[in-house]
Design a protein around this motif. Structure first.
Motif, PDB file in Angstrom:
ATOM      1  N   PRO A 145      -5.437 -31.828 -47.481  1.00 26.23           N
ATOM      2  CA  PRO A 145      -5.377 -32.032 -48.775  1.00 26.23           C
ATOM      3  C   PRO A 145      -6.074 -30.454 -49.636  1.00 26.23           C
ATOM      4  O   PRO A 145      -6.883 -29.846 -48.840  1.00 26.23           O
ATOM      5  CB  PRO A 145      -6.263 -33.044 -49.208  1.00 26.23           C
TER       6      PRO A 145
ATOM      7  N   SER B 110      -4.144 -20.185 -50.223  1.00 32.12           N
ATOM      8  CA  SER B 110      -3.324 -20.556 -49.229  1.00 32.12           C
ATOM      9  C   SER B 110      -4.609 -20.731 -47.892  1.00 32.12           C
ATOM     10  O   SER B 110      -5.724 -20.252 -48.051  1.00 32.12           O
ATOM     11  CB  SER B 110      -2.534 -19.420 -48.718  1.00 32.12           C
ATOM     12  N   GLN B 111      -3.809 -21.228 -46.935  1.00 28.90           N
ATOM     13  CA  GLN B 111      -4.759 -21.586 -45.536  1.00 28.90           C
ATOM     14  C   GLN B 111      -5.158 -20.177 -45.155  1.00 28.90           C
ATOM     15  O   GLN B 111      -6.348 -20.162 -44.606  1.00 28.90           O
ATOM     16  CB  GLN B 111      -3.800 -22.249 -44.556  1.00 28.90           C
TER      17      GLN B 111
ATOM     18  N   SER C   4      -1.624 -31.207 -42.596  1.00 27.67           N
ATOM     19  CA  SER C   4      -1.992 -32.214 -43.210  1.00 27.67           C
ATOM     20  C   SER C   4      -3.238 -32.133 -44.009  1.00 27.67           C
ATOM     21  O   SER C   4      -4.109 -33.029 -43.886  1.00 27.67           O
ATOM     22  CB  SER C   4      -2.062 -33.692 -42.464  1.00 27.67           C
TER      23      SER C   4
ATOM     24  N   GLY D  80      -4.934 -26.643 -49.905  1.00 29.81           N
ATOM     25  CA  GLY D  80      -4.131 -27.686 -48.999  1.00 29.81           C
ATOM     26  C   GLY D  80      -3.054 -26.901 -48.231  1.00 29.81           C
ATOM     27  O   GLY D  80      -2.735 -25.809 -48.414  1.00 29.81           O
ATOM     28  N   ASP D  81      -2.868 -27.862 -47.189  1.00 27.99           N
ATOM     29  CA  ASP D  81      -1.823 -27.359 -46.356  1.00 27.99           C
ATOM     30  C   ASP D  81      -1.165 -28.333 -45.691  1.00 27.99           C
ATOM     31  O   ASP D  81      -1.488 -29.274 -45.165  1.00 27.99           O
ATOM     32  CB  ASP D  81      -2.398 -26.323 -45.115  1.00 27.99           C
ATOM     33  N   GLU D  82       0.345 -28.283 -45.617  1.00 29.33           N
ATOM     34  CA  GLU D  82       0.947 -29.346 -44.975  1.00 29.33           C
ATOM     35  C   GLU D  82       1.089 -29.425 -43.641  1.00 29.33           C
ATOM     36  O   GLU D  82       0.734 -30.602 -43.036  1.00 29.33           O
ATOM     37  CB  GLU D  82       2.634 -28.968 -45.417  1.00 29.33           C
ATOM     38  N   PRO D  83       1.339 -28.385 -42.767  1.00 25.85           N
ATOM     39  CA  PRO D  83       1.355 -28.614 -41.348  1.00 25.85           C
ATOM     40  C   PRO D  83       0.093 -29.114 -40.691  1.00 25.85           C
ATOM     41  O   PRO D  83       0.142 -30.010 -39.884  1.00 25.85           O
ATOM     42  CB  PRO D  83       1.635 -27.167 -40.910  1.00 25.85           C
TER      43      PRO D  83
END
Ligand code: SER
Length: 874
Positions: A143, A165-166, A141, A136-139
């Motif tokens: 999941p 990671s992304q 959005s 998942g990755d915050e920037p």
């Protein structure tokens, strides 16, 4: 693992067979060199050719597909060039095994089948495998991919599933385009002991050469748009890519891709040629790996129609080959071309899977040999420059960065080569200065290439964009999508229509120009290009009402002339095959309104007679006024059975267009004349070599050819006028040249005699000054004659100082000659003297002790200068 390891061919077959049983259609590899996507030079992933299907722009013929794709990762987002050879598992060109689902199966089947193939069919031990899933990755959005995690949990222990990671677990094709989370399968092929010391999961994606990713399962769900945000796609797709060379390494129980049967035969051949053993030293091994890898990339690129050149994709290929030459030169001591000699081994290993290599082997070998030779020459020049530079360095121990950059820029010297040569002499290179030069150059080319594209604004879903311009040059159309592009700070637009009469650049023919019109406002269309399935029109502006009707009008004159040149190209191709034989194959072409260019394979220069025959054959076909026989949709096998010529590196669909003029039959999408008579006249204006074994003919047709012939006739008329209209103009010119030669000889004789006379006079004028035979005189003859004269005098008179001056075209010249004994005994120095006395003629000069010369602007001072010399020796 199986008893006896499978060879590369068996592994390819096993992969394809497995997916065949899972309902997949096996499709051929797309060409490695891409021709219809301005954002990509080379295929860098198996999914490139399916991009439009993922985005929903075109529909899939089969929903499940598998293939073996030739990929090249040497530019853009995916660029492995600098790693290649240094490590044991990266390549420039590699084969990617892939299976695809277009809106059909998704994660469950992709994961289960990948596992089944690896562990059941190919027999890789489950204990050697790990998998990664997206965390998942915050920037963005996004999941975590728990769905994949749960699917894997049913198959392997949780301790073998790693969240990534992304960067590692979200696959993107480029800055924009289809993308999605991915799940990678990694193999740990280290020894049992090593595995006990460090568990494999700690080494995943850590750059360990024996804990490596072999397969990437991508779950395509999004499109990354130009502004950076992710848009969900209408359907979900599967895109998997397995590194074939790595798979072979695992299955063959090797520790390096280069130890597999894909590379070993070539490496053994390199060993044989260089008498250096693979495995001896790190440096030798790196060089051998670089050469084995690069040979393959370059050979495949050339087979796909991309010759090395100075720009674009051709330049990338040239750089790859040069990297190989340079490694051979520096580390394997190869000062002569040798890489082309490795080609037969490569071809013999690859031809079963890639027959295009074998068919073009001879041409590829010649092109590589020529490139090698010319780069080795450049290297030799560079080394000479380096030696000169070092000789002039004095006590300085640092090579200037700017010089190192110049070596790189002009002679293709990579900085490590310059550093190596410097080190051998105990010198260093100013790396900061070098980097500055590099950065400035990068910035310059970045500035030159900036084309900033915005996102497409979609106006209607009817993106079919059919080309209707074979029959009409004007139509009322609607814009289906447009985007703003900024080219060198200027705002322009790219437009796609629901249908279009504009021909998009392809098959060598340039894109149509013209205009669009809406409510009386005309907007120029400066070019038309294909971007995958879209026909993109380059417009200066966006019409005021983009969703309303516009009239699209093609520039008829340009189109007609381009058609003349295109049809002439087919006739030329046919004529070349007739005159030179059927190995004269097309290797490239340019067809525009002004001229045509045709590149073809042929081993030597065409004689004047051959050229005349080719030209005459084409003009014969023009005069026969053969009607165009155009078939728009013919099944490809029927077209080929007809004898239609197809080209390597071109992507053909199942249905093709066939263009026939009598016995010239070609698969072609271009625009043509309706009968050959429209071409009017065909004239070859040049024939040259563009690479070893590749010739180029440039020609003109129609009114250009007429204008050219007329201009030649006019030149002849002018010559006739000058010669007062002789009966036989060639004879007259030839007589003139003979006369000229005879006069020239007479003049030479006369000059010689004159110099003899002058010399005699000068000898009569010898004066004794302070024990020296002195001659000082002004004689207005040419500087070269002046020089001959003083050298002549030197042989005739001993113990002599001569100073001669002359005026020529308003300029003054001085020459001093001194006998050797005076230089030795009296310390006289012509160079020093002339520096002093040339002030009198407002000039300067210099030279050696016995001979010097000077030039100046003031002939009046000649006599003063002569007197001064006399005073100097008095
Ligand atoms: N597109 C993915 C890759 O190139 C899988 O095919 O790695």
């Amino acid at each position: 693992m199986m008893e006896r390891a499978m060879d590369a061919g068996q592994i390819r077959d096993a992969f394809l067979q497995f997916f065949r049983t899972k309902g997949h259609q096996i499709v051929p590899s797309a060409p490695m060199v891409i021709k219809d996507d301005p954002t990509l030079m080379f295929t860098n992933a198996g999914m490139n050719q399916f991009k439009e299907i993922f985005l929903g722009h075109s529909s899939a013929k089969y929903t499940r597909v598998a293939n073996i794709q030739k990929c090249l990762r040497v530019s853009g987002k995916h660029n492995d060039l600098e790693e290649v050879g240094i490590d044991t598992y990266h390549h420039t060109m590699f084969e990617m095994l892939g299976n695809w689902s277009f809106g059909d199966y998704f994660k469950t089947e992709a994961i289960e089948w990948a596992w089944e193939l690896l562990t059941v069919v190919l027999g890789i031990s489950k204990d050697d495998l790990y998998v990664t899933v997206f965390a998942g990755d915050e920037p963005d959005s996004l999941p975590a991919d728990t769905e994949s995690f749960n699917l894997w949990k049913n198959i392997i222990g949780e301790d073998r599933i790693i969240f990534g990671s992304q960067k590692d677990n979200f696959w993107e094709m480029g800055d924009t385009g289809p993308c999605g989370p991915c799940s990678e399968i990694h193999a740990d092929i280290r020894s049992r002991d090593e595995k006990i010391v460090t568990p494999g999961r700690e080494l995943i994606n850590m750059g360990h050469p024996q804990v490596i990713e072999i397969w990437n399962l991508v779950f395509i769900e999004y499109n990354r748009s130009a502004d950076g945000h992710l848009e969900p796609l209408p359907q979900k797709h599967i895109d998997t890519g397995m590194g074939f060379e790595r798979l072979c390494m695992v299955l063959q129980g090797k520790k390096s891709n280069y130890d597999t049967d894909i590379f070993q035969p070539v490496i053994s051949e390199i060993s044989k040629v260089t008498s250096i053993h693979y495995g001896d030293t790190f440096q030798h091994d790196v060089a051998m790996r670089v050469i084995a890898d690069h040979l393959r990339a370059v050979a495949f690129a050339i087979a796909d129609g991309q010759l090395p050149s100075n720009t674009g994709a051709g330049y990338v290929i040239r750089r790859i080959l040069r990297r190989a030459v340079r490694y051979g030169f520096t580390f394997l001591n190869q000062k002569e071309p040798f890489i082309h000699e490795l080609l037969p081994i490569l071809v013999s290993r690859m031809k079963a899977a890639f027959p295009e290599l074998a068919r073009q082997q001879d041409m590829i070998r010649k092109v590589i040999a020529e490139e090698e030779l010319s780069f080795l020459r450049t290297l030799a020049f560079g080394i000479k420059r380096f030696e000169q530079y070092v000789a002039a360095m004095g006590g300085n121990k640092t090579i200037e960065g700017i010089f190192a950059f110049d070596l790189f820029d002009t002679y293709g010297f990579p900085i490590d080569l310059t550093q190596l040569m410097a080190k051998e002499l105990g010198l260093t290179v100013d790396m900061e200065g070098f980097s500055k030069g590099m950065n400035e150059q990068k910035e310059r080319s970045r500035q030159a290439a900036v084309i900033d594209s915005g996102d497409w604004i979609i106006l209607s879903g009817n993106d079919g964009g059919a080309f209707i311009g074979y029959d009409i040059l004007q139509a009322t159309v609607r814009i289906t999508r447009y985007r703003k592009v900024t080219v060198k700070n200027e705002e322009k637009y790219q437009l796609v229509f629901d249908k279009t009469p504009f021909y998009p650049e392809s098959g060598g023919q340039i894109g149509d120009k013209g205009y669009i019109e809406q409510n009386g406002e005309k907007i120029l269309i400066t070019d038309t290009k294909k971007e995958h399935n879209l026909i993109v029109h380059y417009a200066d502006k966006l019409p005021a009402e983009p969703s309303h009707d516009i009239i699209a009008v093609v520039d008829q004159v340009s189109r007609t002339l381009a058609a003349c040149n295109h049809s002439a190209t087919h006739l030329l191709h046919n004529a070349l095959r007739e005159v030179l034989g059927k190995f004269a194959e097309q290797k490239g072409s340019f067809v525009g309104p002004t001229h045509l260019r045709f590149d073809f394979s042929h081993y030597q220069k065409l004689s004047n007679e051959e050229l005349a025959r080719v030209e005459a054959l084409v003009n014969q076909k023009i005069r026969q006024n053969i009607t165009l026989d155009e078939k728009r949709t013919v099944p490809i096998h029927e077209a080929l059975a007809l004898g239609a010529i197809a080209f390597f590196g071109e992507k053909y669909g199942d249905q093709v267009r066939v263009i026939r003029f009598d016995n010239s039959i070609e698969l072609c999408g271009g625009t043509h004349v309706t009968a050959t008579g429209q071409i009017g006249l065909f004239k070859i204006i040049s024939e040259s070599a563009i690479a070893a074994g590749i010739r180029r003919i440039e020609a003109i047709t129609a009114d250009r050819a007429e204008a050219y012939i007329n201009s030649q006739i006019q030149i002849i008329d002018e010559i006739k006028n000058l010669l007062k209209n002789p009966g036989d103009v060639v004879k007259s010119v030839s007589n003139l040249l003979d006369e000229n030669l005879a006069l020239q000889k007479q003049i030479e004789k006369y000059n010689k005699k004159r110099l003899e006379d002058i010399k005699k006079q000068l000898i009569d004028q010898v004066r004794q000054i302070s024990g020296v035979n002195f001659i000082g005189a002004r004689i207005d003859i040419e500087p070269a004659a002046l020089k001959d004269l003083v050298f002549d005098l030197r042989n005739s008179i001993e113990n002599m100082v001569v100073v001669l001056g002359s005026e020529n075209n308003g300029k003054a010249n001085l020459t001093i000659m001194i006998s050797d004994n005076l230089v030795k005994e009296r310390g006289l120095h012509a160079g020093t003297m002339i520096r002093e006395v040339s002030k009198e003629i407002s000039g300067g000069g210099g030279g050696q002790a016995h001979y010097a010369s000077a030039g100046g602007n003031d002939p009046v001072g000649i006599n003063r200068a002569i007197q001064k010399v006399e005073q100097m020796i008095s």
